[in-house]
Structure formats: structure tokens, C-alpha cells
Scaffold this motif. Sequence first.
Motif, PDB file in Angstrom:
ATOM      1  N   TRP A  39       0.849  -1.015  -0.192  1.00 61.83           N
ATOM      2  CA  TRP A  39      -0.534   0.270   0.424  1.00 61.83           C
ATOM      3  C   TRP A  39       1.149   1.105   0.001  1.00 61.83           C
ATOM      4  CZ3 TRP A  39      -5.478  -0.047   0.498  1.00 61.83           C
ATOM      5  CH2 TRP A  39      -6.375   0.857   0.430  1.00 61.83           C
ATOM      6  N   GLY A  40       1.547   1.480   1.106  1.00 64.24           N
ATOM      7  CA  GLY A  40       2.560   2.364   1.147  1.00 64.24           C
ATOM      8  C   GLY A  40       3.874   2.634  -0.513  1.00 64.24           C
ATOM      9  N   ASN A  41       3.390   1.821  -1.281  1.00 61.82           N
ATOM     10  CA  ASN A  41       4.176   2.371  -2.155  1.00 61.82           C
ATOM     11  C   ASN A  41       3.666   2.828  -3.682  1.00 61.82           C
ATOM     12  OD1 ASN A  41       7.465   1.084  -1.020  1.00 61.82           O
ATOM     13  ND2 ASN A  41       6.760  -0.918  -1.250  1.00 61.82           N
ATOM     14  N   VAL A  42       2.482   1.992  -3.924  1.00 62.65           N
ATOM     15  CA  VAL A  42       1.553   2.862  -4.531  1.00 62.65           C
ATOM     16  C   VAL A  42       1.272   4.195  -4.299  1.00 62.65           C
ATOM     17  CG1 VAL A  42      -0.320   2.035  -6.115  1.00 62.65           C
ATOM     18  CG2 VAL A  42       0.998   0.614  -4.732  1.00 62.65           C
ATOM     19  N   VAL A  43       1.408   5.286  -5.214  1.00 68.14           N
ATOM     20  CA  VAL A  43       1.406   6.633  -5.139  1.00 68.14           C
ATOM     21  C   VAL A  43      -0.715   6.500  -4.620  1.00 68.14           C
ATOM     22  CG1 VAL A  43       1.836   8.759  -6.297  1.00 68.14           C
ATOM     23  CG2 VAL A  43       3.387   7.603  -5.190  1.00 68.14           C
ATOM     24  N   ALA A  44      -1.132   6.321  -5.859  1.00 74.20           N
ATOM     25  CA  ALA A  44      -2.246   6.410  -6.041  1.00 74.20           C
ATOM     26  C   ALA A  44      -2.762   6.123  -4.600  1.00 74.20           C
ATOM     27  CB  ALA A  44      -2.984   5.579  -7.149  1.00 74.20           C
ATOM     28  N   LEU A  45      -2.281   4.462  -4.229  1.00 76.35           N
ATOM     29  CA  LEU A  45      -3.452   3.872  -2.880  1.00 76.35           C
ATOM     30  C   LEU A  45      -3.100   5.033  -1.731  1.00 76.35           C
ATOM     31  CD1 LEU A  45      -2.830   0.311  -3.303  1.00 76.35           C
ATOM     32  CD2 LEU A  45      -4.541   1.611  -3.347  1.00 76.35           C
ATOM     33  N   CYS A  46      -2.108   5.754  -1.456  1.00 79.00           N
ATOM     34  CA  CYS A  46      -2.070   7.016  -0.432  1.00 79.00           C
ATOM     35  C   CYS A  46      -2.689   7.801  -0.993  1.00 79.00           C
ATOM     36  CB  CYS A  46      -0.506   7.085  -0.350  1.00 79.00           C
ATOM     37  SG  CYS A  46       0.706   5.550   0.032  1.00 79.00           S
ATOM     38  N   GLU A  47      -2.669   8.060  -1.581  1.00 82.53           N
ATOM     39  CA  GLU A  47      -3.242   9.656  -1.645  1.00 82.53           C
ATOM     40  C   GLU A  47      -4.832   9.044  -1.200  1.00 82.53           C
ATOM     41  OE1 GLU A  47      -3.318  10.690  -5.791  1.00 82.53           O
ATOM     42  OE2 GLU A  47      -1.163  11.105  -5.787  1.00 82.53           O
ATOM     43  N   ILE A  48      -5.532   7.860  -1.616  1.00 78.73           N
ATOM     44  CA  ILE A  48      -6.943   7.888  -1.200  1.00 78.73           C
ATOM     45  C   ILE A  48      -6.487   7.566   0.526  1.00 78.73           C
ATOM     46  CG2 ILE A  48      -8.331   6.112  -1.168  1.00 78.73           C
ATOM     47  CD1 ILE A  48      -7.787   5.614  -3.604  1.00 78.73           C
ATOM     48  N   VAL A  49      -5.349   6.650   1.216  1.00 78.66           N
ATOM     49  CA  VAL A  49      -5.699   5.948   2.509  1.00 78.66           C
ATOM     50  C   VAL A  49      -4.295   6.602   2.884  1.00 78.66           C
ATOM     51  CG1 VAL A  49      -5.629   5.189   4.087  1.00 78.66           C
ATOM     52  CG2 VAL A  49      -7.956   4.954   2.546  1.00 78.66           C
ATOM     53  N   PRO A  50      -4.113   7.386   3.001  1.00 81.06           N
ATOM     54  CA  PRO A  50      -2.082   7.265   3.665  1.00 81.06           C
ATOM     55  C   PRO A  50      -2.233   6.406   4.601  1.00 81.06           C
ATOM     56  CG  PRO A  50      -3.452   9.245   4.272  1.00 81.06           C
ATOM     57  CD  PRO A  50      -4.294   8.516   3.419  1.00 81.06           C
ATOM     58  N   VAL A  51      -1.253   5.551   4.695  1.00 82.82           N
ATOM     59  CA  VAL A  51      -0.708   4.742   6.120  1.00 82.82           C
ATOM     60  C   VAL A  51       0.905   5.118   6.307  1.00 82.82           C
ATOM     61  CG1 VAL A  51      -2.151   3.236   5.564  1.00 82.82           C
ATOM     62  CG2 VAL A  51      -0.852   2.792   4.037  1.00 82.82           C
ATOM     63  N   VAL A  52       1.352   4.658   7.372  1.00 83.52           N
ATOM     64  CA  VAL A  52       2.465   5.067   7.698  1.00 83.52           C
ATOM     65  C   VAL A  52       2.827   3.128   7.536  1.00 83.52           C
ATOM     66  CG1 VAL A  52       1.665   4.091  10.159  1.00 83.52           C
ATOM     67  CG2 VAL A  52       3.875   5.591   9.504  1.00 83.52           C
ATOM     68  N   GLY A  53       4.739   3.542   7.215  1.00 88.21           N
ATOM     69  CA  GLY A  53       4.960   2.516   7.230  1.00 88.21           C
ATOM     70  C   GLY A  53       6.194   2.446   8.014  1.00 88.21           C
ATOM     71  N   GLY A  54       7.641   1.570   7.568  1.00 90.96           N
ATOM     72  CA  GLY A  54       8.511   1.698   7.760  1.00 90.96           C
ATOM     73  C   GLY A  54       8.629   1.110   9.568  1.00 90.96           C
ATOM     74  N   LEU A  55       9.473   1.898   9.766  1.00 91.30           N
ATOM     75  CA  LEU A  55       9.414   1.829  11.558  1.00 91.30           C
ATOM     76  C   LEU A  55       8.329   1.810  12.236  1.00 91.30           C
ATOM     77  CD1 LEU A  55      11.891   0.531  13.793  1.00 91.30           C
ATOM     78  CD2 LEU A  55      12.500   3.428  13.690  1.00 91.30           C
ATOM     79  N   ILE A  56       8.104   2.485  12.246  1.00 90.15           N
ATOM     80  CA  ILE A  56       6.572   2.974  13.397  1.00 90.15           C
ATOM     81  C   ILE A  56       5.381   1.779  12.552  1.00 90.15           C
ATOM     82  CG2 ILE A  56       5.000   4.890  13.393  1.00 90.15           C
ATOM     83  CD1 ILE A  56       6.629   6.625  12.694  1.00 90.15           C
ATOM     84  N   GLY A  57       5.202   1.827  11.229  1.00 84.48           N
ATOM     85  CA  GLY A  57       3.737   1.135  10.993  1.00 84.48           C
ATOM     86  C   GLY A  57       4.649  -0.854  11.035  1.00 84.48           C
ATOM     87  N   GLY A  58       5.511  -0.845  10.823  1.00 86.71           N
ATOM     88  CA  GLY A  58       6.306  -2.357  10.869  1.00 86.71           C
ATOM     89  C   GLY A  58       6.187  -2.231  12.789  1.00 86.71           C
ATOM     90  N   GLY A  59       6.436  -1.318  13.595  1.00 86.13           N
ATOM     91  CA  GLY A  59       6.309  -1.675  15.353  1.00 86.13           C
ATOM     92  C   GLY A  59       4.689  -1.962  15.605  1.00 86.13           C
ATOM     93  N   ILE A  60       4.004  -1.086  15.043  1.00 88.72           N
ATOM     94  CA  ILE A  60       2.515  -0.982  15.564  1.00 88.72           C
ATOM     95  C   ILE A  60       1.981  -2.532  15.326  1.00 88.72           C
ATOM     96  CG2 ILE A  60       0.016  -0.251  15.045  1.00 88.72           C
ATOM     97  CD1 ILE A  60       1.620   2.225  14.770  1.00 88.72           C
ATOM     98  N   SER A  61       2.645  -3.241  13.740  1.00 88.72           N
ATOM     99  CA  SER A  61       2.523  -4.143  13.087  1.00 88.72           C
ATOM    100  C   SER A  61       2.453  -5.730  14.220  1.00 88.72           C
ATOM    101  CB  SER A  61       2.919  -4.773  11.235  1.00 88.72           C
ATOM    102  OG  SER A  61       2.376  -3.301  10.989  1.00 88.72           O
ATOM    103  N   ALA A  62       3.663  -5.556  14.545  1.00 79.84           N
ATOM    104  CA  ALA A  62       4.463  -6.266  15.106  1.00 79.84           C
ATOM    105  C   ALA A  62       3.767  -6.801  16.196  1.00 79.84           C
ATOM    106  CB  ALA A  62       6.149  -6.092  14.885  1.00 79.84           C
ATOM    107  N   VAL A  63       3.789  -5.281  17.540  1.00 74.31           N
ATOM    108  CA  VAL A  63       3.465  -5.812  18.690  1.00 74.31           C
ATOM    109  C   VAL A  63       1.271  -6.460  18.531  1.00 74.31           C
ATOM    110  CG1 VAL A  63       2.131  -4.162  20.156  1.00 74.31           C
ATOM    111  CG2 VAL A  63       4.713  -3.919  19.906  1.00 74.31           C
ATOM    112  N   LEU A  64       0.959  -5.678  17.034  1.00 73.01           N
ATOM    113  CA  LEU A  64      -0.227  -6.438  17.689  1.00 73.01           C
ATOM    114  C   LEU A  64      -0.982  -7.687  16.993  1.00 73.01           C
ATOM    115  CD1 LEU A  64      -2.936  -2.718  16.280  1.00 73.01           C
ATOM    116  CD2 LEU A  64      -1.884  -4.700  18.431  1.00 73.01           C
ATOM    117  N   SER A  65      -0.152  -7.931  15.551  1.00 72.48           N
ATOM    118  CA  SER A  65       0.273  -9.529  15.788  1.00 72.48           C
ATOM    119  C   SER A  65       0.704 -10.616  16.278  1.00 72.48           C
ATOM    120  CB  SER A  65       1.782  -9.237  14.599  1.00 72.48           C
ATOM    121  OG  SER A  65       1.425  -8.753  13.856  1.00 72.48           O
TER     122      SER A  65
END
Length: 75
Positions: free
Chosen positions: A3-29
Motif C-alpha cells: 500500500w505504501g509503495n503505490v502513490v494512488a493508494l496513498c492519496e486515497i488512504v495514507p498509512v504509515v509504514g517503515g519503523l513505525i508501521g512495522g512496530g505497530i504491526s509486530a506488536v498487534l500481531s
Amino acid sequence: MVWGNVVALCEIVPVVGGLIGGGISAVLSCLNLFIIKGVKPIWLKVVISIAILGVTFGICCGIGYAIIAAAQQLL
């Protein structure tokens, strides 16, 4: 995350990725794995996993919107 690599999708719904998004995803997983470990019915495990996936996406989306709002304030 694609999602974060596709500009058109980020224009619709921006999501945070990288360290922040990965950390959140890891904790909730990990939280998801601990929760579903004690649940017997498979259908309930699937429902819980989908719900936690939705919460993860919602949190990353909220942070993405907050970052965009903060960046627009600076401009």
C-alpha cells in the motif's frame, strides 16, 4: 507493505509504514497470536485475526493522517 509503495493508494488512504508501521504491526500481531492461542473454534480465531488486522490498519491510517496534517501545518 504494498500500500505504501503505490502513490494512488496513498492519496486515497495514507498509512504509515517503515519503523513505525512495522512496530505497530509486530506488536498487534504478537497480541493476536497470544489471544487466538487460547481460543478453540477456528471461526472465532479467524474473526479475531481479521478484527486485529482492521485495528492495525486503522492505527497506521490514523498516524498517516496525523503526519500529513502536521506536514501541511508546516507549509
